[in-house]
Every structure is written in structure tokens, then in C-alpha cells.
Design a protein around this motif. Structure first.
Motif, PDB file in Angstrom:
ATOM      1  N   SER A 133       0.754  -1.319  -0.047  1.00 51.48           N
ATOM      2  CA  SER A 133      -0.044  -0.007  -0.123  1.00 51.48           C
ATOM      3  C   SER A 133       0.972   1.220  -0.088  1.00 51.48           C
ATOM      4  N   VAL A 134       2.041   1.021   0.780  1.00 51.02           N
ATOM      5  CA  VAL A 134       2.835   2.292   0.672  1.00 51.02           C
ATOM      6  C   VAL A 134       3.385   2.745  -0.629  1.00 51.02           C
ATOM      7  N   SER A 135       3.677   1.424  -1.242  1.00 49.43           N
ATOM      8  CA  SER A 135       4.182   1.660  -2.910  1.00 49.43           C
ATOM      9  C   SER A 135       3.105   2.349  -3.620  1.00 49.43           C
ATOM     10  N   SER A 136       1.778   2.167  -3.616  1.00 50.82           N
ATOM     11  CA  SER A 136       0.789   2.336  -4.033  1.00 50.82           C
ATOM     12  C   SER A 136       0.499   3.991  -3.779  1.00 50.82           C
ATOM     13  N   GLU A 137       0.523   4.313  -2.562  1.00 57.73           N
ATOM     14  CA  GLU A 137       0.480   5.948  -2.072  1.00 57.73           C
ATOM     15  C   GLU A 137       1.722   6.696  -2.831  1.00 57.73           C
ATOM     16  N   LEU A 138       2.934   6.249  -2.729  1.00 61.29           N
ATOM     17  CA  LEU A 138       3.892   6.796  -3.243  1.00 61.29           C
ATOM     18  C   LEU A 138       3.551   7.054  -4.908  1.00 61.29           C
ATOM     19  N   ASN A 139       3.116   6.281  -5.400  1.00 61.97           N
ATOM     20  CA  ASN A 139       2.644   6.487  -6.823  1.00 61.97           C
ATOM     21  C   ASN A 139       1.820   7.536  -7.114  1.00 61.97           C
ATOM     22  N   LYS A 140       0.833   7.528  -6.087  1.00 62.96           N
ATOM     23  CA  LYS A 140      -0.050   8.648  -6.170  1.00 62.96           C
ATOM     24  C   LYS A 140       0.514   9.935  -6.034  1.00 62.96           C
ATOM     25  N   ILE A 141       1.460  10.184  -5.127  1.00 69.91           N
ATOM     26  CA  ILE A 141       2.144  11.149  -4.780  1.00 69.91           C
ATOM     27  C   ILE A 141       2.888  11.673  -6.099  1.00 69.91           C
ATOM     28  N   VAL A 142       3.615  10.751  -6.731  1.00 73.94           N
ATOM     29  CA  VAL A 142       4.164  11.079  -7.995  1.00 73.94           C
ATOM     30  C   VAL A 142       3.176  11.775  -9.029  1.00 73.94           C
ATOM     31  N   GLN A 143       2.334  11.035  -9.216  1.00 74.42           N
ATOM     32  CA  GLN A 143       1.389  11.255 -10.250  1.00 74.42           C
ATOM     33  C   GLN A 143       0.886  12.750  -9.799  1.00 74.42           C
ATOM     34  N   ALA A 144       0.375  13.048  -8.800  1.00 73.58           N
ATOM     35  CA  ALA A 144       0.008  14.456  -8.328  1.00 73.58           C
ATOM     36  C   ALA A 144       0.930  15.451  -8.341  1.00 73.58           C
ATOM     37  N   GLU A 145       2.082  15.417  -7.951  1.00 73.59           N
ATOM     38  CA  GLU A 145       3.079  16.296  -7.573  1.00 73.59           C
ATOM     39  C   GLU A 145       4.043  16.382  -8.747  1.00 73.59           C
ATOM     40  N   VAL A 146       4.255  15.562  -9.557  1.00 68.52           N
ATOM     41  CA  VAL A 146       5.271  15.354 -10.513  1.00 68.52           C
ATOM     42  C   VAL A 146       4.733  15.336 -11.999  1.00 68.52           C
ATOM     43  N   ILE A 147       4.197  14.168 -12.385  1.00 61.98           N
ATOM     44  CA  ILE A 147       3.608  13.990 -13.638  1.00 61.98           C
ATOM     45  C   ILE A 147       2.465  14.760 -14.211  1.00 61.98           C
ATOM     46  N   SER A 148       1.361  15.035 -13.334  1.00 61.97           N
ATOM     47  CA  SER A 148       0.206  16.012 -13.777  1.00 61.97           C
ATOM     48  C   SER A 148       0.856  17.212 -14.242  1.00 61.97           C
ATOM     49  N   PRO A 149       1.339  17.965 -13.263  1.00 62.91           N
ATOM     50  CA  PRO A 149       1.680  19.226 -13.463  1.00 62.91           C
ATOM     51  C   PRO A 149       2.757  19.493 -14.851  1.00 62.91           C
ATOM     52  N   PHE A 150       3.538  18.411 -15.028  1.00 65.60           N
ATOM     53  CA  PHE A 150       4.625  18.453 -16.087  1.00 65.60           C
ATOM     54  C   PHE A 150       3.827  18.274 -17.333  1.00 65.60           C
ATOM     55  N   LYS A 151       2.796  17.093 -17.487  1.00 67.56           N
ATOM     56  CA  LYS A 151       1.963  17.020 -18.528  1.00 67.56           C
ATOM     57  C   LYS A 151       1.307  18.136 -18.951  1.00 67.56           C
ATOM     58  N   ALA A 152       0.784  18.912 -18.118  1.00 70.02           N
ATOM     59  CA  ALA A 152      -0.021  20.232 -18.368  1.00 70.02           C
ATOM     60  C   ALA A 152       0.737  21.218 -19.212  1.00 70.02           C
ATOM     61  N   LYS A 153       2.098  21.141 -19.056  1.00 70.66           N
ATOM     62  CA  LYS A 153       3.056  22.170 -19.513  1.00 70.66           C
ATOM     63  C   LYS A 153       3.979  21.761 -20.616  1.00 70.66           C
ATOM     64  N   ALA A 154       4.412  20.284 -20.789  1.00 68.07           N
ATOM     65  CA  ALA A 154       5.259  19.939 -21.716  1.00 68.07           C
ATOM     66  C   ALA A 154       5.146  20.038 -23.157  1.00 68.07           C
ATOM     67  N   LYS A 155       5.799  20.730 -23.968  1.00 69.96           N
ATOM     68  CA  LYS A 155       5.823  20.717 -25.228  1.00 69.96           C
ATOM     69  C   LYS A 155       7.211  20.267 -25.842  1.00 69.96           C
ATOM     70  N   LYS A 156       7.055  19.982 -27.128  1.00 66.08           N
ATOM     71  CA  LYS A 156       8.206  19.659 -27.883  1.00 66.08           C
ATOM     72  C   LYS A 156       9.218  20.963 -28.103  1.00 66.08           C
ATOM     73  N   GLY A 157      10.381  20.487 -27.879  1.00 64.32           N
ATOM     74  CA  GLY A 157      11.394  21.702 -28.147  1.00 64.32           C
ATOM     75  C   GLY A 157      11.768  22.189 -26.668  1.00 64.32           C
ATOM     76  N   ASP A 158      10.938  22.034 -25.669  1.00 63.83           N
ATOM     77  CA  ASP A 158      11.303  22.631 -24.257  1.00 63.83           C
ATOM     78  C   ASP A 158      12.508  21.909 -23.738  1.00 63.83           C
ATOM     79  N   THR A 159      13.456  22.483 -23.146  1.00 70.01           N
ATOM     80  CA  THR A 159      14.615  21.827 -22.429  1.00 70.01           C
ATOM     81  C   THR A 159      14.165  21.541 -20.965  1.00 70.01           C
ATOM     82  N   ILE A 160      14.542  20.336 -20.593  1.00 67.37           N
ATOM     83  CA  ILE A 160      14.120  19.927 -19.138  1.00 67.37           C
ATOM     84  C   ILE A 160      15.472  19.401 -18.299  1.00 67.37           C
ATOM     85  N   SER A 161      15.110  19.688 -17.047  1.00 69.96           N
ATOM     86  CA  SER A 161      16.285  18.677 -16.020  1.00 69.96           C
ATOM     87  C   SER A 161      15.176  17.628 -15.466  1.00 69.96           C
ATOM     88  N   PHE A 162      15.685  16.417 -15.226  1.00 65.15           N
ATOM     89  CA  PHE A 162      14.910  15.462 -14.854  1.00 65.15           C
ATOM     90  C   PHE A 162      15.509  14.576 -13.705  1.00 65.15           C
TER      91      PHE A 162
END
Lengths: 317, 210
Positions: free
Chosen positions: B154-183
């Protein structure tokens, strides 16, 4: 003189009792080189393999062994523990029947100074078993579920056959599977029922599920025995070509079935690794080692028609 | 008279010793119930992410040097950088890099990593993620820390939810072809199936440099 003799006798007797009492509550007594192997059932080839592999490894390490079959019954398991604890065994290699129901037996063994090494299935307690070498059923089911979604094209009705309800593996496999599949709204669960990890029950449950839900296109089973039973029921109903069956375990007949395009996939657990590791740990304990990692997950790998040639029953080639 | 007293004294000492060693007092709770944890997986994951995981990100390995080592000597790469839970072929690696977005898809973003003469392509997974890389990549969370595997998973599943909410979703909303990123991201690699041409990462930290 007579009085003194009687007094001396009484004193000697008391000292003997006192010594005995001190000895029991104090240092561990070195036991015979005998290991007991207690498995939940011998009515499933996977557990027979687990028990025999553990016994073979223990014998190779120089121990006498005896295998006990708990018949999926914690009362029978408890009787075995009673017998083992008066039988001068130095360790118990244990495949618990019930994650909660087996805790008391492990506690009894610990109190008697006999170390317990769990194989495949866990007990819901910390600090009782010396080590628990456990199949990572949750992660294995996640891999199966991802493949299930792909094979079902993200849509369709399916049913699920669960294992023994008191076993944590049943829950781990089911929750792992649903943690993936439930994200796809077009994949509908029609029914979920226990068939106790048993092939015959798997067939019976599948037969009744087919009557109630004739339009299903997928079945996820918590182990290969139930998957083989479910497949048999599908053959009898003439639906083996339209319903995809997924198992879990990596049993010999399941691997053969995947090669023959009957079962779609299974999760390969590694009973050989778990059984041998448990025997090695028990040997190390006998020789004085005491610091064991309490729980050790053993990875499960997805086996499909694409990679089945790398595998054989119960392991990798 | 004296002899009699000595006799009684010895008997009292022996009886006392016997009684002391025959009777044990323990709390009923410890006899009756197994050791159970009352942990809250969601709370545990939240604290772990905030207090331990984010500071651990500094230890990520540069993806170019890792990629080269994996090609040249996979065993050395595993020995030096892998975090493996228990016994198994799959290990986790924490990697970091900088690059330019080449393609944005529903479930992933392809990035060309700045690596001098050679070109390294990295696939950042931005779709649904179900694995245990976030839980396992630090090696700080062990199965033995939990009363049962249900909490551990369950801890694993909860950590995945945090990554989805705090990292992936905000990034998906802004990411465009040609952008440079640090990851920074987690890779899961099977020792028996090493594929050096296609490294796939679950991003756990991304900053858009534009």
C-alpha cells in the motif's frame, strides 16, 4: 543419621528441579540435526515441490527431515507443531496455512526455542519467525494485470477466482491485479469467488460462473491449479478459444499450457529459491548465526508465450 | 538447634529458587495477540516523500555515465548503483539528466539527452504507473519494517499517487516539443534483459528550463 539422609535426598531432588527450571528458562539447548517441514497442503503439486525441495536441501546439508501436511487446516497444523516441539527438531521450515491463524503456532515454537523459517506465505506478526522468505505476489500480479489489459484490448467482462481467503497471498495477488485493471472502466468484473487454490474447486466455480456470466472473455486466477481447473471447465463448455485464462505460480502444467497456447500467462514464483534459502538459513542458525533479515521478498516474473522458452516448471531454465 | 535452623534456611532458599524459576509474569497482551502495526500507508508515504525521498534525489547518477557503464560492463553498473529488494533479477536505479523534448504522447515523453558526441534517448513515463520503483529506489524501505506485505504494498501505491499528483500531472500540463528540461527518475532494469538503447524512467522530479 536417618534424618540427615532424608534431608539430603530432599535437597538433591529440589536441586534437580531447580537446575531443570533454570535450564529451561535460560540458555538454548542444542537440538538434534532434524528439520521439520510443514506445508499448508500436499494436494497441490506446487507445494509438493516446495516441501520436497526444502527436504532435499536440508538432507544435503546433513539433516534428517520429515514433511508434515497441514491439509489447509490450522488445527491440523497446530497438532503438527505440538508433535514437532516434543520431537527434538532444531528448526521448522514452514509454509503457513493462514496469515493470522498460524501466528500462535510460530509463537509456540519461538517460546520453545525452535526457530521458524517461513516459505512463500507470511504470518501477520513481527519478531516471531526468524525469517520469512516470501513471494512478491503483489508485484507479480501487477505484471500479469498489465499483460491482461493488453490482451483484453482494455475492454470486456471477466471473472476472478480467489485463493484461500485467510492467506495474505490471496489478497496480495488480487489487490495487485486490481491496482492496474480497475483503472480501465471498460474492463468489467462480473464475479469474484474463492476456489481455495484447488484445481477441482476451480473447475466447479468456473462452471457455475459460466452459467451466470456466459459472455465473459477473461479469467484471472490466484494460482495455476485453479487456472487449470477453470480451463478444463471452459473446454467442456466449448469456450476455451474465446475466454483468456491467466494463472499465477509457474507450475509445470501451466508452463506446458502456455507453450500450447491454452493458458495466456502466469507469474513465475521461484519455490526452489525460497525452499533452499529457508534450509540454508536454518543450517546457519544451527551453526550459531542469529541476525537474519526478517522478511525477504522473492521476485515474480511474467511468463507468456513470448518468453516461455526461458522457463520450466517452478523456475528458469 | 543451630543445625535445625540451617536446614530450614536451606529449604527456604531452595523453595524460593524453585518458585522464582517456575513462575513467570507476562502482560496478557503479549501472550494473546501477535505484534501488529497500526500504520497508515498514506501518512507513511507522505512523510517519507517529504522527509526522506526529496533529499535523497541529490544522490541520483548522471544518466550518460550510467548508460555508458551499463553498455560496457552491466555487472559493474548493477554492483555500483542497483537497489534490489530481496532476491530477484529486477533492480531500481535513480538517474538524472538534462535534455530536449522530442515528442509528447499521452503516456510518455521522449527526451534527447545532452551527451556530447553521442545521442541518448530517454523515455519518461507519464502514463499510469503501477510498479514499486519509488518505494524501492532508495533502499530505505524494507519489507521487514512492516507487519504484513499488504501495508508494504500500500505504501508503494500511495507513493505512486504522490508522484502522479506532484510531478507527472503538472509536467504533462506544460510539456511541449522543443522544451529543455532537467529530470530525475527511477529506472527498473532486469539483469537478464538489459536494453541499453531504450532507458525508460518514471520521473520523480522535473523542471522546465524552456
Amino acid at each position: 543419621m536417618k534424618k540427615i539422609t532424608r534431608f539430603s535426598f530432599l535437597l538433591a531432588l529440589c536441586s534437580l528441579f531447580a537446575f531443570n527450571a533454570c535450564n529451561n528458562g535460560g540458555k538454548e539447548k542444542q537440538k538434534s540435526k532434524k528439520m521439520a517441514i510443514v506445508v499448508s497442503t500436499l494436494n497441490n503439486p506446487w507445494f509438493v515441490f516446495l516441501a520436497k525441495t526444502a527436504a532435499a536441501k536440508a538432507k544435503a546439508l546433513g539433516y534428517e527431515t520429515k514433511i508434515f501436511d497441514s491439509q489447509n487446516n490450522t488445527a491440523v497444523e497446530s497438532d503438527h507443531f505440538e508433535n514437532i516441539l516434543v520431537g527434538d527438531y532444531c528448526a521448522i521450515l514452514f509454509n503457513p496455512t493462514d496469515a493470522d491463524g498460524s501466528v500462535a503456532n510460530v509463537k509456540k515454537a519461538k517460546d520453545a526455542g525452535v526457530p521458524v523459517f517461513c516459505m512463500d506465505r507470511e504470518i501477520n506478526a513481527k519478531g516471531l519467525a526468524t525469517s520469512q522468505i516470501l513471494s512478491d505476489g503483489y508485484s507479480g500480479s501487477v505484471e500479469i494485470a498489465k499483460y491482461f489489459v493488453e490482451q483484453m484490448n482494455k475492454k470486456g467482462a471477466y471473472v476472478e477466482l480467489l485463493g484461500i481467503t485467510g492467506d495474505n497471498n490471496t489478497r496480495a495477488r488480487s489487490t495487485g491485479f486490481h491496482s492496474v485493471v480497475d483503472n480501465y472502466p471498460d474492463l468489467k468484473t462480473c464475479a469474484q469467488q474463492s476456489a481455495d487454490f484447488d484445481r477441482n474447486k476451480g473447475m466447479e466455480v468456473m462452471e457455475s460462473m459460466l452459467q451466470a456470466h456466459p459472455d465473459i472473455t477473461g479469467v484471472f486466477c490466484g494460482n495455476d491449479a485453479m487456472a487449470m481447473g477453470a480451463y478444463q471447465a471452459l473446454v467442456s463448455a466449448g469456450k476455451d478459444k474465446t475466454v483468456k485464462v491467466f494463472g499465477f505460480d509457474g507450475a509445470e502444467d501451466a508452463i506446458k499450457s502456455i507453450k500450447e497456447n491454452k493458458l495466456v500467462a502466469t507469474g513465475m514464483q521461484f519455490p526452489k529459491i525460497m525452499a533452499e534459502k529457508a534450509a540454508e538459513f536454518a543450517d546457519a542458525y544451527y551453526k550459531g548465526k542469529r541476525d537474519f533479515e526478517e522478511k525477504i521478498p522473492v521476485g515474480v516474473e511474467l511468463v507468456t508465450v513470448k518468453n516461455v522458452d526461458k522457463y520450466m516448471g517452478y523456475g528458469k531454465k | 538447634m543451630n543445625k535445625k535452623w540451617v536446614k530450614y534456611l536451606v529449604l527456604i532458599v531452595v523453595a524460593g529458587l524453585l518458585t522464582y524459576n517456575s513462575v513467570y509474569f507476562k502482560k496478557l497482551d503479549t501472550k494473546k495477540a501477535p505484534v501488529q502495526t497500526n500504520m497508515e500507508p498514506a501518512q507513511f508515504a507522505k512523510s517519507f516523500w517529504k522527509d526522506k525521498f526529496t533529499s535523497y534525489l541529490d544522490s541520483a547518477v548522471d544518466i550518460n555515465s550510467f548508460s555508458k557503464m551499463l553498455k560496457d560492463d552491466p555487472n559493474a553498473a548493477f554492483t555500483k548503483y542497483a537497489k534490489t529488494q530481496g532476491i530477484g533479477n529486477t533492480s531500481c536505479f535513480l538517474l538524472k539528466g538534462e535534455g530536449q523534448i522530442m515528442e509528447v504522447k499521452d503516456d510518455h515523453v521522449m527526451v534527447k539527452v545532452n551527451s556530447g558526441a553521442t545521442e541518448t534517448k530517454v523515455k519518461l513515463n507519464t502514463g499510469l504507473y503501477f510498479g514499486n520503483a519509488v518505494r524501492d529506489v532508495t533502499g530505505l524501505i524494507k519489507m521487514g519494517d512492516f507487519g504484513n506485505t499488504i501495508d508494504y504494498n500500500s505504501v508503494s501505491s500511495e507513493l505512486n499517487k504522490i508522484v502522479q499528483a506532484e510531478v507527472i500531472s503538472p509536467f504533462k500540463a506544460k510539456a511541449k516539443k522543443g522544451d529543455t528540461i532537467s529530470f530525475t527518475g527511477c529506472a527498473e532494469i532486469n539483469k537478464d534483459e538489459v536494453n541499453t538503447d531504450n532507458i525508460e524512467l518514471l520521473p520523480v522530479k522535473i523542471s522546465l528550463n524552456k
